[in-house]
Design a protein around this motif. Sequence first.
Motif: not given
Length: 179
Positions: A151-171
């Motif tokens: 749950v992230l917050e931007a400009d005072g409002e919260t929203f449900d978010a998905v976070v994706y990632s990639i490591t240097q090793e995987a890249w």
Amino acid sequence: MRTTARLLLRPFRDDDLPAWAELNADPEVMRYLGDKSLSRAESDEIAAAVNRQYVAEGIGFLAIERRTDGAFLGAGGLTREPWHPDDLEIGWRLARVHWGHGYATEAAASWLAYAFTDLDLPRVLASTDTPNTKSVEVMKRIGMTFDHNAVLEADGETFDAVVYSITQEAWRGAVQDNV
Ligand SMILES: CC(C)(COP(=O)(O)OP(=O)(O)OC[C@H]1O[C@@H](n2cnc3c(N)ncnc32)[C@H](O)[C@@H]1OP(=O)(O)O)[C@@H](O)C(=O)NCCC(=O)NCCS
């Protein structure tokens, strides 16, 4: 500044500002970006802040230009978001007429290479509103995988978010596989 097969990734120029403002005022583009159309002044200020950050840090949400005709397509790149102070995020935003051509993926792949070679970062994150499937598809196309829900917050409002990632090793492994 970076060049890809079809694109030039560069700081904003004054003549980008009308097209940048037009896309920032498009409710369809802004749907998962706070769902608010930006004014011309707000849009111009983002471009100015992007260019300041690029000079200061060599990163930022830079303009995307098509090389064949110089058209301004949108912007994307590496940014620092308040919810992930220890990592850089990668992001993208194109004018609607330029969706569906792989431009966001091509620009993002280039900025990811920059993050893992020039900047030697251990990993890069990306986050978006959970229903923003078009953005999630870009994340997957550049090799990112689901990391966590938040749950992230931007400009005072919260929203449900998905976070994706990639490591240097995987890249590095994925780049190797594609050689
Ligand atoms: C998120 C966003 C950038 C995705 O745009 P997009 O055009 O779907 O993504 P890409 O530029 O990578 O293009 C991929 C599409 O082009 C197609 N394509 C056509 N030619 C292609 C080519 N030469 N190479 C790769 N893909 C190509 C792909 O098949 C894919 O189509 P599909 O969506 O039907 O599967 C766009 O929807 C957007 O700007 N949204 C508003 C802003 C936003 O929400 N940003 C994210 C906030 S976190």
